[in-house]
Design a protein around this motif. Structure first.
Motif, PDB file in Angstrom:
ATOM      1  N   ASP A 147      48.634 -49.263  34.817  1.00  0.00           N
ATOM      2  CA  ASP A 147      48.422 -49.549  33.392  1.00  0.00           C
ATOM      3  C   ASP A 147      49.747 -49.487  32.631  1.00  0.00           C
ATOM      4  O   ASP A 147      50.017 -50.324  31.760  1.00  0.00           O
ATOM      5  N   ARG A 148      50.578 -48.512  32.956  1.00  0.00           N
ATOM      6  CA  ARG A 148      51.888 -48.413  32.300  1.00  0.00           C
ATOM      7  C   ARG A 148      52.774 -49.592  32.683  1.00  0.00           C
ATOM      8  O   ARG A 148      53.533 -50.109  31.857  1.00  0.00           O
ATOM      9  N   GLY A 179      43.053 -54.695  44.085  1.00  0.00           N
ATOM     10  CA  GLY A 179      42.076 -55.004  43.053  1.00  0.00           C
ATOM     11  C   GLY A 179      42.430 -54.362  41.721  1.00  0.00           C
ATOM     12  O   GLY A 179      42.255 -54.964  40.653  1.00  0.00           O
ATOM     13  N   THR A 180      42.948 -53.149  41.777  1.00  0.00           N
ATOM     14  CA  THR A 180      43.367 -52.455  40.553  1.00  0.00           C
ATOM     15  C   THR A 180      44.486 -53.227  39.860  1.00  0.00           C
ATOM     16  O   THR A 180      44.477 -53.419  38.640  1.00  0.00           O
ATOM     17  N   ALA A 185      46.589 -56.552  35.561  1.00  0.00           N
ATOM     18  CA  ALA A 185      47.537 -57.601  35.216  1.00  0.00           C
ATOM     19  C   ALA A 185      46.851 -58.751  34.487  1.00  0.00           C
ATOM     20  O   ALA A 185      47.386 -59.294  33.507  1.00  0.00           O
ATOM     21  N   ALA A 186      45.670 -59.134  34.959  1.00  0.00           N
ATOM     22  CA  ALA A 186      44.941 -60.223  34.311  1.00  0.00           C
ATOM     23  C   ALA A 186      44.549 -59.842  32.888  1.00  0.00           C
ATOM     24  O   ALA A 186      44.663 -60.649  31.959  1.00  0.00           O
ATOM     25  N   ALA A 188      46.087 -57.906  30.971  1.00  0.00           N
ATOM     26  CA  ALA A 188      47.306 -57.864  30.155  1.00  0.00           C
ATOM     27  C   ALA A 188      47.876 -59.255  29.907  1.00  0.00           C
ATOM     28  O   ALA A 188      48.907 -59.393  29.233  1.00  0.00           O
ATOM     29  N   GLY A 189      47.240 -60.277  30.459  1.00  0.00           N
ATOM     30  CA  GLY A 189      47.698 -61.639  30.250  1.00  0.00           C
ATOM     31  C   GLY A 189      48.875 -62.033  31.122  1.00  0.00           C
ATOM     32  O   GLY A 189      49.565 -63.020  30.831  1.00  0.00           O
ATOM     33  N   LEU A 190      49.115 -61.286  32.197  1.00  0.00           N
ATOM     34  CA  LEU A 190      50.205 -61.590  33.107  1.00  0.00           C
ATOM     35  C   LEU A 190      49.717 -62.532  34.208  1.00  0.00           C
ATOM     36  O   LEU A 190      48.513 -62.754  34.364  1.00  0.00           O
ATOM     37  N   VAL A 191      50.650 -63.069  34.983  1.00  0.00           N
ATOM     38  CA  VAL A 191      50.286 -63.997  36.060  1.00  0.00           C
ATOM     39  C   VAL A 191      50.114 -63.214  37.353  1.00  0.00           C
ATOM     40  O   VAL A 191      51.051 -62.555  37.811  1.00  0.00           O
ATOM     41  N   VAL A 192      48.936 -63.278  37.922  1.00  0.00           N
ATOM     42  CA  VAL A 192      48.621 -62.534  39.136  1.00  0.00           C
ATOM     43  C   VAL A 192      48.965 -63.358  40.368  1.00  0.00           C
ATOM     44  O   VAL A 192      48.589 -64.528  40.482  1.00  0.00           O
TER      45      VAL A 192
END
Length: 239
Positions: A147-148, A179-180, A185-186, A188-192
């Motif tokens: 999360d950080r 999975g975590t 990441a998803a 947070a709007g990041l690209v997985v």
């Protein structure tokens, strides 16, 4: 002399087993030395930015995989391969700042590597981390650290989930950890980057042909798979 020969003949299995144990010990030492040499070579190579200072800025965060440990040379790790693909696809020079550290865990990226992003204006950021956390897996702590991580990296960062391990409990733990990372990441709007699924699809053959002598880090062929996993997502923007 005859008595000694007789004892060896009476216990051939024990003799062979002893020889195999000695051989295994020697191979373990050789692998450890080879890995340490690879770590030192990669650390020295990435201690300075690589490439054209006026080029696109690619910043890599992560652990020994981002360092390219296990490859024939550090630039044959996935970071070097991605930089080469970025140069080819854009026709522009690329500068790589590799902040990764061998042995790093998610918390190390957050506390030691991410602060070094200050003042940089990267065009591309990748993160692959978590393999060392799986080796000493603590579910709650890992989730909190992830999360950080996702809260602090730049928007648009490409975040790989945790690599796949075909090693009993590690297989289960790596799947859960992956999975975590994917979920966080998803959200947070990041690209997985679905690295775990990509490596799992390689199966046993991948484990046998895509790992280095230490049987843990990828070799050149393995890093090609890592680079492919990242590039599938990166190419949507840069390809």
């Amino acid at each position: 002399m005859a008595r000694t020969v007789s004892r060896w003949r009476r216990h051939p299995v024990l003799t062979v087993a002893g020889c195999l144990l000695v051989l295994a010990g020697v191979l373990a030492v050789v692998r450890a030395i080879g890995t340490q040499q690879s770590v030192e070579r990669a650390r020295e190579y990435w201690s300075e930015p690589q490439g054209d200072p006026e080029g696109l800025l690619y910043v890599a965060l992560g652990d020994s995989a981002a360092q390219g440990v296990g490859a024939s040379s550090p630039d044959k790790g996935y970071v070097g391969l991605l930089a080469a693909r970025l140069r080819t696809s854009t026709g522009r020079p690329v500068r790589v700042v590799n902040l990764s550290v061998s042995g790093a865990r998610v918390a190390d990226v957050v506390e030691e590597q991410m602060p070094q992003l200050e003042g940089l204006e990267p065009d591309l950021v990748t993160v692959a981390i978590g393999g060392n956390d799986v080796r000493r897996y603590e579910t709650g702590r890992f989730a909190a650290d992830v999360d950080r991580l996702v809260a602090g990296v730049p928007p648009g960062t490409y975040v790989a989930d945790v690599p796949y391990f075909m090693h009993g409990r590690w297989e289960t733990d790596s799947a859960q950890a992956a999975g975590t990372v994917r979920t966080a990441a998803a959200e947070a709007g990041l690209v997985v980057v679905p690295l775990n699924d990509r490596l799992r699809a390689e199966g046993l053959q991948g484990m046998l042909t895509q790992t280095s002598g230490d049987l843990f880090h990828p070799n050149d062929r393995g890093y090609q798979v890592w680079a492919d996993a990242f590039w599938t997502e990166i190419a949507r923007t840069w390809g």
